[in-house]
Scaffold this motif. Sequence first.
Motif, PDB file in Angstrom:
ATOM      1  N   GLU A  25      23.561  -9.626   1.267  1.00 45.24           N
ATOM      2  CA  GLU A  25      23.269  -8.899   2.500  1.00 45.24           C
ATOM      3  C   GLU A  25      23.927  -9.612   3.666  1.00 45.24           C
ATOM      4  O   GLU A  25      23.949 -10.835   3.731  1.00 45.24           O
ATOM      5  CB  GLU A  25      21.767  -8.792   2.749  1.00 45.24           C
ATOM      6  CG  GLU A  25      21.438  -7.946   3.961  1.00 45.24           C
ATOM      7  CD  GLU A  25      19.970  -7.580   4.064  1.00 45.24           C
ATOM      8  OE1 GLU A  25      19.662  -6.586   4.738  1.00 45.24           O
ATOM      9  OE2 GLU A  25      19.126  -8.277   3.462  1.00 45.24           O
ATOM     10  N   ARG A  26      24.481  -8.806   4.595  1.00 40.68           N
ATOM     11  CA  ARG A  26      25.079  -9.330   5.829  1.00 40.68           C
ATOM     12  C   ARG A  26      24.389  -8.663   7.004  1.00 40.68           C
ATOM     13  O   ARG A  26      24.234  -7.442   7.034  1.00 40.68           O
ATOM     14  CB  ARG A  26      26.584  -9.039   5.865  1.00 40.68           C
ATOM     15  CG  ARG A  26      27.242  -9.446   7.183  1.00 40.68           C
ATOM     16  CD  ARG A  26      28.750  -9.264   7.143  1.00 40.68           C
ATOM     17  NE  ARG A  26      29.191  -7.944   6.769  1.00 40.68           N
ATOM     18  CZ  ARG A  26      29.328  -6.921   7.615  1.00 40.68           C
ATOM     19  NH1 ARG A  26      29.003  -7.043   8.887  1.00 40.68           N
ATOM     20  NH2 ARG A  26      29.773  -5.757   7.173  1.00 40.68           N
ATOM     21  N   SER A  27      23.990  -9.465   7.985  1.00 36.86           N
ATOM     22  CA  SER A  27      23.293  -8.920   9.149  1.00 36.86           C
ATOM     23  C   SER A  27      24.268  -8.595  10.275  1.00 36.86           C
ATOM     24  O   SER A  27      25.410  -9.040  10.282  1.00 36.86           O
ATOM     25  CB  SER A  27      22.264  -9.930   9.674  1.00 36.86           C
ATOM     26  OG  SER A  27      22.919 -10.978  10.380  1.00 36.86           O
ATOM     27  N   GLU A  28      23.779  -7.839  11.222  1.00 41.59           N
ATOM     28  CA  GLU A  28      24.445  -7.693  12.514  1.00 41.59           C
ATOM     29  C   GLU A  28      24.100  -8.949  13.315  1.00 41.59           C
ATOM     30  O   GLU A  28      23.304  -9.773  12.874  1.00 41.59           O
ATOM     31  CB  GLU A  28      23.919  -6.447  13.242  1.00 41.59           C
ATOM     32  CG  GLU A  28      24.124  -5.150  12.500  1.00 41.59           C
ATOM     33  CD  GLU A  28      25.569  -4.677  12.485  1.00 41.59           C
ATOM     34  OE1 GLU A  28      26.437  -5.328  13.107  1.00 41.59           O
ATOM     35  OE2 GLU A  28      25.835  -3.658  11.837  1.00 41.59           O
ATOM     36  N   GLU A  68      14.483  -4.852  -5.228  1.00 45.19           N
ATOM     37  CA  GLU A  68      13.482  -4.271  -4.332  1.00 45.19           C
ATOM     38  C   GLU A  68      13.788  -4.699  -2.905  1.00 45.19           C
ATOM     39  O   GLU A  68      13.538  -5.831  -2.515  1.00 45.19           O
ATOM     40  CB  GLU A  68      12.082  -4.712  -4.741  1.00 45.19           C
ATOM     41  CG  GLU A  68      11.672  -4.171  -6.095  1.00 45.19           C
ATOM     42  CD  GLU A  68      10.266  -4.581  -6.476  1.00 45.19           C
ATOM     43  OE1 GLU A  68       9.456  -4.871  -5.570  1.00 45.19           O
ATOM     44  OE2 GLU A  68       9.988  -4.619  -7.676  1.00 45.19           O
ATOM     45  N   MET A  69      14.356  -3.787  -2.130  1.00 46.48           N
ATOM     46  CA  MET A  69      14.718  -4.058  -0.741  1.00 46.48           C
ATOM     47  C   MET A  69      13.978  -3.088   0.162  1.00 46.48           C
ATOM     48  O   MET A  69      13.557  -2.018  -0.274  1.00 46.48           O
ATOM     49  CB  MET A  69      16.224  -3.906  -0.543  1.00 46.48           C
ATOM     50  CG  MET A  69      17.049  -4.864  -1.348  1.00 46.48           C
ATOM     51  SD  MET A  69      18.792  -4.641  -0.961  1.00 46.48           S
ATOM     52  CE  MET A  69      19.533  -5.741  -2.136  1.00 46.48           C
ATOM     53  N   THR A  70      13.845  -3.464   1.422  1.00 45.24           N
ATOM     54  CA  THR A  70      13.199  -2.599   2.403  1.00 45.24           C
ATOM     55  C   THR A  70      13.979  -1.301   2.527  1.00 45.24           C
ATOM     56  O   THR A  70      15.196  -1.308   2.688  1.00 45.24           O
ATOM     57  CB  THR A  70      13.145  -3.298   3.781  1.00 45.24           C
ATOM     58  OG1 THR A  70      12.458  -4.533   3.635  1.00 45.24           O
ATOM     59  CG2 THR A  70      12.461  -2.434   4.809  1.00 45.24           C
ATOM     60  N   ARG A  75      18.296  -1.373  10.680  1.00 42.97           N
ATOM     61  CA  ARG A  75      19.512  -1.323  11.504  1.00 42.97           C
ATOM     62  C   ARG A  75      20.173  -2.686  11.656  1.00 42.97           C
ATOM     63  O   ARG A  75      21.371  -2.764  11.884  1.00 42.97           O
ATOM     64  CB  ARG A  75      19.202  -0.735  12.875  1.00 42.97           C
ATOM     65  CG  ARG A  75      19.045   0.778  12.819  1.00 42.97           C
ATOM     66  CD  ARG A  75      18.889   1.353  14.185  1.00 42.97           C
ATOM     67  NE  ARG A  75      17.499   1.114  14.590  1.00 42.97           N
ATOM     68  CZ  ARG A  75      17.038   1.281  15.797  1.00 42.97           C
ATOM     69  NH1 ARG A  75      17.828   1.661  16.751  1.00 42.97           N
ATOM     70  NH2 ARG A  75      15.772   1.060  16.069  1.00 42.97           N
ATOM     71  N   TYR A  76      19.403  -3.776  11.563  1.00 42.61           N
ATOM     72  CA  TYR A  76      19.999  -5.107  11.689  1.00 42.61           C
ATOM     73  C   TYR A  76      20.803  -5.501  10.453  1.00 42.61           C
ATOM     74  O   TYR A  76      21.547  -6.463  10.464  1.00 42.61           O
ATOM     75  CB  TYR A  76      18.941  -6.172  11.986  1.00 42.61           C
ATOM     76  CG  TYR A  76      17.918  -6.351  10.881  1.00 42.61           C
ATOM     77  CD1 TYR A  76      18.198  -7.109   9.755  1.00 42.61           C
ATOM     78  CD2 TYR A  76      16.666  -5.758  10.980  1.00 42.61           C
ATOM     79  CE1 TYR A  76      17.266  -7.264   8.744  1.00 42.61           C
ATOM     80  CE2 TYR A  76      15.730  -5.913   9.978  1.00 42.61           C
ATOM     81  CZ  TYR A  76      16.034  -6.671   8.863  1.00 42.61           C
ATOM     82  OH  TYR A  76      15.108  -6.819   7.871  1.00 42.61           O
ATOM     83  N   SER A  77      20.663  -4.759   9.373  1.00 42.01           N
ATOM     84  CA  SER A  77      21.374  -5.038   8.128  1.00 42.01           C
ATOM     85  C   SER A  77      22.692  -4.265   8.126  1.00 42.01           C
ATOM     86  O   SER A  77      22.714  -3.048   8.021  1.00 42.01           O
ATOM     87  CB  SER A  77      20.511  -4.615   6.935  1.00 42.01           C
ATOM     88  OG  SER A  77      21.223  -4.771   5.735  1.00 42.01           O
ATOM     89  N   ALA A  78      23.807  -4.994   8.232  1.00 38.40           N
ATOM     90  CA  ALA A  78      25.119  -4.345   8.295  1.00 38.40           C
ATOM     91  C   ALA A  78      25.579  -3.863   6.925  1.00 38.40           C
ATOM     92  O   ALA A  78      26.206  -2.819   6.807  1.00 38.40           O
ATOM     93  CB  ALA A  78      26.149  -5.306   8.877  1.00 38.40           C
ATOM     94  N   TYR A  79      25.269  -4.644   5.884  1.00 39.89           N
ATOM     95  CA  TYR A  79      25.681  -4.282   4.525  1.00 39.89           C
ATOM     96  C   TYR A  79      24.781  -5.020   3.550  1.00 39.89           C
ATOM     97  O   TYR A  79      24.445  -6.179   3.768  1.00 39.89           O
ATOM     98  CB  TYR A  79      27.142  -4.682   4.270  1.00 39.89           C
ATOM     99  CG  TYR A  79      27.666  -4.195   2.940  1.00 39.89           C
ATOM    100  CD1 TYR A  79      28.335  -2.985   2.844  1.00 39.89           C
ATOM    101  CD2 TYR A  79      27.470  -4.929   1.780  1.00 39.89           C
ATOM    102  CE1 TYR A  79      28.805  -2.521   1.624  1.00 39.89           C
ATOM    103  CE2 TYR A  79      27.939  -4.475   0.555  1.00 39.89           C
ATOM    104  CZ  TYR A  79      28.599  -3.271   0.486  1.00 39.89           C
ATOM    105  OH  TYR A  79      29.058  -2.810  -0.726  1.00 39.89           O
ATOM    106  N   ARG A  80      24.408  -4.357   2.472  1.00 40.28           N
ATOM    107  CA  ARG A  80      23.629  -5.024   1.426  1.00 40.28           C
ATOM    108  C   ARG A  80      23.853  -4.334   0.099  1.00 40.28           C
ATOM    109  O   ARG A  80      24.161  -3.141   0.040  1.00 40.28           O
ATOM    110  CB  ARG A  80      22.148  -5.054   1.771  1.00 40.28           C
ATOM    111  CG  ARG A  80      21.508  -3.684   1.787  1.00 40.28           C
ATOM    112  CD  ARG A  80      20.054  -3.799   2.160  1.00 40.28           C
ATOM    113  NE  ARG A  80      19.436  -2.489   2.142  1.00 40.28           N
ATOM    114  CZ  ARG A  80      18.166  -2.283   2.320  1.00 40.28           C
ATOM    115  NH1 ARG A  80      17.358  -3.297   2.546  1.00 40.28           N
ATOM    116  NH2 ARG A  80      17.668  -1.078   2.279  1.00 40.28           N
ATOM    117  N   GLU A  81      23.713  -5.121  -0.948  1.00 38.91           N
ATOM    118  CA  GLU A  81      23.907  -4.568  -2.285  1.00 38.91           C
ATOM    119  C   GLU A  81      23.298  -5.507  -3.317  1.00 38.91           C
ATOM    120  O   GLU A  81      23.443  -6.722  -3.221  1.00 38.91           O
ATOM    121  CB  GLU A  81      25.398  -4.397  -2.564  1.00 38.91           C
ATOM    122  CG  GLU A  81      25.679  -3.710  -3.869  1.00 38.91           C
ATOM    123  CD  GLU A  81      27.148  -3.366  -4.039  1.00 38.91           C
ATOM    124  OE1 GLU A  81      27.619  -3.462  -5.173  1.00 38.91           O
ATOM    125  OE2 GLU A  81      27.804  -3.016  -3.045  1.00 38.91           O
TER     126      GLU A  81
END
Length: 133
Positions: A25-28, A68-70, A75-81
């Motif tokens: 995961e990458r945040s803003e 299991e992710m939110t 919106r603060y999460s730029a990308y996740r996988e």
Amino acid sequence: MAHCTHAFSNYKVDVVFAGHVHAYERSERVSNIEYNVVNGLCTPVSDHSAPIYITIGDGGNQEGLATEMTEPQPRYSAYREASFGHGIFDIKNKTHAYFSWHRNQDEYAVEADSLWFHNRYWKLSSEPSVAAL
């Protein structure tokens, strides 16, 4: 990490890498101190002086992926996988670096996320910001 936020901002830290969660995961750029609280929902405030947080703990393990992710994705999460993969942080010079995250797909590394970093510590105040370009 919240207790480090002031130091990260003061020293113009651009990126923080963390692990252990078996996903990517990458945040803003968001504050770990200031939040908007509306109708009982708490969301981080955008903060351009904050670093980008990258959680990269997806190299593999016995427990499997953290699936299991939110939901929905904040919106603060730029990308996740939730995939196995690896990252490459390529420092080009004192002002620029390129980060790419590669999903391991059928024995091939497939670039799934990437980002250019512009070192804010070395950026001259007379240089135009990315937003101004």
